[in-house]
Design a protein around this motif. Structure first.
Motif, PDB file in Angstrom:
ATOM      1  N   PRO A  95     -18.721  20.631   6.074  1.00 59.32           N
ATOM      2  CA  PRO A  95     -17.514  21.545   6.189  1.00 59.32           C
ATOM      3  C   PRO A  95     -17.139  22.318   7.790  1.00 59.32           C
ATOM      4  O   PRO A  95     -18.162  21.939   8.691  1.00 59.32           O
ATOM      5  CB  PRO A  95     -18.166  22.850   5.651  1.00 59.32           C
ATOM      6  N   SER A  96     -16.338  22.815   7.856  1.00 58.81           N
ATOM      7  CA  SER A  96     -15.778  23.216   9.268  1.00 58.81           C
ATOM      8  C   SER A  96     -16.754  24.436   9.377  1.00 58.81           C
ATOM      9  O   SER A  96     -17.248  25.098   8.289  1.00 58.81           O
ATOM     10  CB  SER A  96     -14.348  23.771   9.322  1.00 58.81           C
ATOM     11  N   PRO A  97     -16.837  24.946  10.591  1.00 57.89           N
ATOM     12  CA  PRO A  97     -17.851  25.968  11.014  1.00 57.89           C
ATOM     13  C   PRO A  97     -17.161  27.344  10.525  1.00 57.89           C
ATOM     14  O   PRO A  97     -16.091  27.547  10.306  1.00 57.89           O
ATOM     15  CB  PRO A  97     -18.057  25.766  12.450  1.00 57.89           C
ATOM     16  N   PRO A  98     -18.016  28.628  10.319  1.00 58.22           N
ATOM     17  CA  PRO A  98     -17.709  29.828  10.192  1.00 58.22           C
ATOM     18  C   PRO A  98     -16.874  30.211  11.114  1.00 58.22           C
ATOM     19  O   PRO A  98     -16.703  29.743  12.409  1.00 58.22           O
ATOM     20  CB  PRO A  98     -18.721  30.446   9.887  1.00 58.22           C
ATOM     21  N   VAL A  99     -15.609  31.242  11.106  1.00 57.08           N
ATOM     22  CA  VAL A  99     -14.755  31.637  12.041  1.00 57.08           C
ATOM     23  C   VAL A  99     -14.951  33.295  12.280  1.00 57.08           C
ATOM     24  O   VAL A  99     -15.536  34.010  11.286  1.00 57.08           O
ATOM     25  CB  VAL A  99     -13.342  31.328  11.493  1.00 57.08           C
ATOM     26  N   ASN A 100     -14.127  33.623  13.355  1.00 53.31           N
ATOM     27  CA  ASN A 100     -14.478  35.096  13.519  1.00 53.31           C
ATOM     28  C   ASN A 100     -13.268  35.892  12.657  1.00 53.31           C
ATOM     29  O   ASN A 100     -12.076  35.261  12.453  1.00 53.31           O
ATOM     30  CB  ASN A 100     -14.020  35.188  14.908  1.00 53.31           C
ATOM     31  N   VAL A 101     -13.600  36.816  12.210  1.00 54.44           N
ATOM     32  CA  VAL A 101     -12.845  37.780  11.277  1.00 54.44           C
ATOM     33  C   VAL A 101     -12.885  39.171  11.591  1.00 54.44           C
ATOM     34  O   VAL A 101     -12.481  39.922  10.730  1.00 54.44           O
ATOM     35  CB  VAL A 101     -13.140  37.443   9.798  1.00 54.44           C
ATOM     36  N   ALA A 102     -13.423  39.425  12.678  1.00 50.04           N
ATOM     37  CA  ALA A 102     -13.695  40.843  13.148  1.00 50.04           C
ATOM     38  C   ALA A 102     -13.044  41.121  14.406  1.00 50.04           C
ATOM     39  O   ALA A 102     -13.170  40.443  15.447  1.00 50.04           O
ATOM     40  CB  ALA A 102     -15.066  41.092  13.387  1.00 50.04           C
ATOM     41  N   SER A 103     -12.105  42.160  14.433  1.00 47.79           N
ATOM     42  CA  SER A 103     -11.420  42.252  15.706  1.00 47.79           C
ATOM     43  C   SER A 103     -12.298  42.937  16.874  1.00 47.79           C
ATOM     44  O   SER A 103     -11.823  42.878  17.872  1.00 47.79           O
ATOM     45  CB  SER A 103     -10.417  43.592  15.428  1.00 47.79           C
ATOM     46  N   THR A 104     -13.385  43.427  16.452  1.00 51.05           N
ATOM     47  CA  THR A 104     -14.379  43.606  17.465  1.00 51.05           C
ATOM     48  C   THR A 104     -14.765  42.745  18.402  1.00 51.05           C
ATOM     49  O   THR A 104     -15.420  42.637  19.526  1.00 51.05           O
ATOM     50  CB  THR A 104     -15.374  44.595  16.799  1.00 51.05           C
ATOM     51  N   ASP A 105     -14.832  41.583  17.877  1.00 48.27           N
ATOM     52  CA  ASP A 105     -15.207  40.328  18.540  1.00 48.27           C
ATOM     53  C   ASP A 105     -14.210  39.637  19.353  1.00 48.27           C
ATOM     54  O   ASP A 105     -13.558  38.698  18.961  1.00 48.27           O
ATOM     55  CB  ASP A 105     -15.878  39.273  17.644  1.00 48.27           C
ATOM     56  N   PRO A 109     -10.566  34.378  19.269  1.00 41.24           N
ATOM     57  CA  PRO A 109      -9.364  34.499  18.268  1.00 41.24           C
ATOM     58  C   PRO A 109      -9.551  34.914  16.922  1.00 41.24           C
ATOM     59  O   PRO A 109     -10.517  33.981  16.425  1.00 41.24           O
ATOM     60  CB  PRO A 109      -8.437  33.520  18.717  1.00 41.24           C
ATOM     61  N   LEU A 110      -9.160  35.583  16.031  1.00 42.87           N
ATOM     62  CA  LEU A 110      -9.307  35.785  14.688  1.00 42.87           C
ATOM     63  C   LEU A 110      -8.991  34.348  14.019  1.00 42.87           C
ATOM     64  O   LEU A 110      -7.869  33.788  14.345  1.00 42.87           O
ATOM     65  CB  LEU A 110      -8.364  36.714  14.024  1.00 42.87           C
ATOM     66  N   GLY A 111      -9.962  33.869  13.128  1.00 41.05           N
ATOM     67  CA  GLY A 111      -9.486  32.529  12.412  1.00 41.05           C
ATOM     68  C   GLY A 111     -10.197  31.316  13.213  1.00 41.05           C
ATOM     69  O   GLY A 111     -10.160  30.256  12.555  1.00 41.05           O
ATOM     70  N   GLN A 112     -10.816  31.639  14.105  1.00 38.56           N
ATOM     71  CA  GLN A 112     -11.401  30.606  15.133  1.00 38.56           C
ATOM     72  C   GLN A 112     -13.072  30.601  15.139  1.00 38.56           C
ATOM     73  O   GLN A 112     -13.480  31.630  15.004  1.00 38.56           O
ATOM     74  CB  GLN A 112     -10.836  30.737  16.814  1.00 38.56           C
ATOM     75  N   PRO A 113     -13.612  29.428  15.187  1.00 36.25           N
ATOM     76  CA  PRO A 113     -15.034  29.315  15.393  1.00 36.25           C
ATOM     77  C   PRO A 113     -15.601  30.214  16.540  1.00 36.25           C
ATOM     78  O   PRO A 113     -15.085  30.190  17.593  1.00 36.25           O
ATOM     79  CB  PRO A 113     -15.145  27.761  15.278  1.00 36.25           C
ATOM     80  N   TRP A 114     -16.656  30.628  16.011  1.00 39.36           N
ATOM     81  CA  TRP A 114     -17.485  31.487  17.147  1.00 39.36           C
ATOM     82  C   TRP A 114     -18.976  30.971  17.509  1.00 39.36           C
ATOM     83  O   TRP A 114     -19.838  31.327  18.265  1.00 39.36           O
ATOM     84  CB  TRP A 114     -17.943  32.895  16.778  1.00 39.36           C
TER      85      TRP A 114
END
Length: 564
Positions: A95-105, A109-114
């Motif tokens: 699967p594709s990796p997890p993405v950022n969903v927190a504005s604090t990070d 960008p939101l929705g992009q892998p970290w």
């Protein structure tokens, strides 16, 4: 076998003083005080040749998937057992990796892998939550493959705790390794996980040097990950390994460190013990010498050369997929043949799983409906079987938020994805004599009921503009019209999907009364027909919806609903 026994009151503990009852209970005071002595199956690994239909397909998928749907079960029942098992043993694409969903990070960008970003303690918490949520999402959106169930199996076996390693990037790489090797070679997985940065950090391998070998990983490698203890034969010494073997293993593993820039394990020769490492008679008095960064492979090979390693692993697989009691007949007829096949297959796990899941033993009625669902299995099953809709990937913040909510629910039920309670994993898979009964206690059972009650309520659970809720009308509309209009056929279809055990006539009467309290059967036929003719009529819709909510709540309130 009384599969409802986990809800029966034990007379031996009813007399316990009230002070003994605590609100943080982890093992029910009504749980077994000794292993069940009910007769088990004497069948072995001979290929199953009995009937193949909905009941057998449902049993296979309940043990192989998280919450098989009606469509998946019916599809399996219409195929052959061999076809279904072959599909289950086919690994899906990564699967594709997890993405950022927190504005604090703000670095991602939101929705992009970290997962390849530099470590940042300030956002470690939200990245870890993202990882857990993503992992939950893999379970909810699993393909018809054993990969997700086996990924969790290996997580419970080669344990790390995300909270302890404190680097979500390491946690993601660890989870990706388990998923990649879920249906592969156990010996290779043991080698890979030994120098995985998450494991090096979790069990202090990254601190182990020639002058101060750290014994943590060497001890757990022997005791929990591979060969197991066996009977005690002296202080710190067991049949399968000795204290000196732990020390020798620790010396082999010196010199390995983790690099938080490359997110990898690496070897430093100057920190490695170059002396000869001699092992006890349990390992043929063999010696590992002067191989530097290859010695860890020699150590794994040395351990996997021991037949008891195969038996130890097969017992864990058996308890994961079949039942926790392994009596003499099961040891002889199932465990030993599985171990022989594992060795013959050079520790490839797929042939062993195929043999088990197509065996007479697996489909023996005594092994059907006898497993208490783990919190993860219970929660994901509610969502998948009852077709709860989740936000789409285009709204990652809402989607991950709901996955995160489910993790909070399983945590309340005492199973937190990514953080088993200790290096031994979740106690339900090893603690005798309770085993699976540990999942049900004074804390967890109300939490399960609260979750199902909320999902079947009119309000459901709302977050980030989205809602999780069971739509009982949609469930029934998916049934053939002649079934949907007959209350007893509706009950039969829903219980066949949701319960692994055939109900008694009195239980079916109870469910009928939950659907139609004090009303004749034709009342449902009339109300459902009226709704189908005018689906936008709010009154008619509310009438059938309320009745179906009551029915589903009653089904989910049965003891059988906690079984697989």
């Amino acid at each position: 076998m009384d599969r409802r026994a986990f809800l029966h009151k034990n007379a031996a503990v009813l007399a316990a003083p009230a002070a003994a009852i605590t609100t943080d209970e982890t093992v029910s005071r009504f749980a077994n005080k000794k292993l069940p002595d009910t007769a088990r199956s004497t069948a072995g690994l001979a290929p199953y040749s009995g009937p193949w239909g909905y009941a057998q397909a449902a049993h296979l998928l309940r043990r192989s998937l998280f919450g098989p749907t009606r469509t998946e079960i019916e599809g399996a029942a219409s195929s052959s057992m061999q076809q279904v098992v072959d599909a289950l043993l086919t690994a899906p694409a990564a699967p594709s990796p997890p993405v950022n969903v927190a504005s604090t990070d703000a670095s991602v960008p939101l929705g992009q892998p970290w997962v390849t970003q530099p470590f940042d303690q300030a956002v470690e918490g939200v990245r870890r939550s993202s990882l857990r949520a993503w992992w939950m999402g893999q379970m909810l959106n699993q393909s018809q493959s054993l990969a997700e169930k086996m990924t969790l199996f290996w997580h419970n076996h080669f344990v790390i705790e995300l909270g302890d390693i404190n680097d979500a990037r390491y946690g993601y790489q660890y989870a990706a390794l388990l998923r990649q090797q879920a249906l592969g070679n156990i010996r290779q997985l043991a080698k890979d996980v030994t120098i995985d940065p998450a494991m090096l950090r979790y069990l202090n391998g990254n601190q182990s040097t020639a002058t101060a070998p750290n014994e943590n990983y060497g001890r757990e490698l022997l005791e929990l990950f591979t060969v197991g203890k066996g009977p005690l034969i002296g202080t710190g010494n067991y049949t399968n390994y000795t204290e000196d073997d732990v020390k020798a293993a620790a010396r082999v593993l010196t010199g390995w460190r983790d690099n938080n820039q490359t997110i990898s394990g690496y070897f430093t020769a100057s920190r490695h013990d170059t002396g000869a490492k001699k092992f006890s008679a349990a390992f043929g008095s063999r010696t590992i010498t002067a191989r530097g960064d290859q010695e860890y492979k020699d150590l794994i090979d040395l351990i996997f050369d021991q037949p008891e390693t195969a038996r130890f692993l097969c017992r864990k697989l058996y308890r994961w997929f079949v039942y926790y009691v392994i009596d003499a007949a099961t040891e002889q007829n199932v465990i030993q043949p599985m171990a022989d096949l594992l060795i013959k297959s050079n520790y490839e796990v797929t042939p062993v799983l195929k043999s088990l899941l197509t065996s007479e033993h697996f489909y023996d009625p005594v092994n059907m409906g006898c497993v208490i669902k783990s919190p993860l299995d219970f929660t994901v099953t509610v969502c998948r079987q009852l077709q709860i809709a989740f936000p789409p990937a285009t709204n990652a913040v809402a989607q991950y938020g709901m996955w995160d909510y489910l993790n909070s629910q399983t945590n309340l039920q005492q199973q937190y994805l990514g953080d088993p309670p200790n290096v031994a994993g979740w106690a339900a898979y090893y603690q005798t004599p309770q085993f699976y009964e540990i999942w049900i206690n004074a804390v967890t059972l109300p939490r399960r009921n609260q979750f199902t009650d909320l999902m079947i309520s009119t309000n459901g659970y709302s977050r980030n503009g989205a809602k999780l809720i069971i739509d009982p009308i949609a469930l029934v509309q998916a049934l053939p019209p002649a079934v949907a209009s007959d209350p007893n056929k509706v009950i039969a279809e829903l219980t066949k999907l949701m319960l692994p055990i055939t109900l008694t006539s009195s239980q079916l009467e109870f469910l009928n009364d939950a659907l139609l309290p004090g009303l004749p059967d034709f009342e449902w036929t009339q109300e459902w027909t009226a709704y189908v003719a005018a689906p936008t009529n709010a009154t008619k819709k509310a009438s059938v919806n309320t009745k179906l909510q009551a029915l589903l709540r009653a089904i989910m309130g049965l003891a059988e609903y906690h079984l697989s």
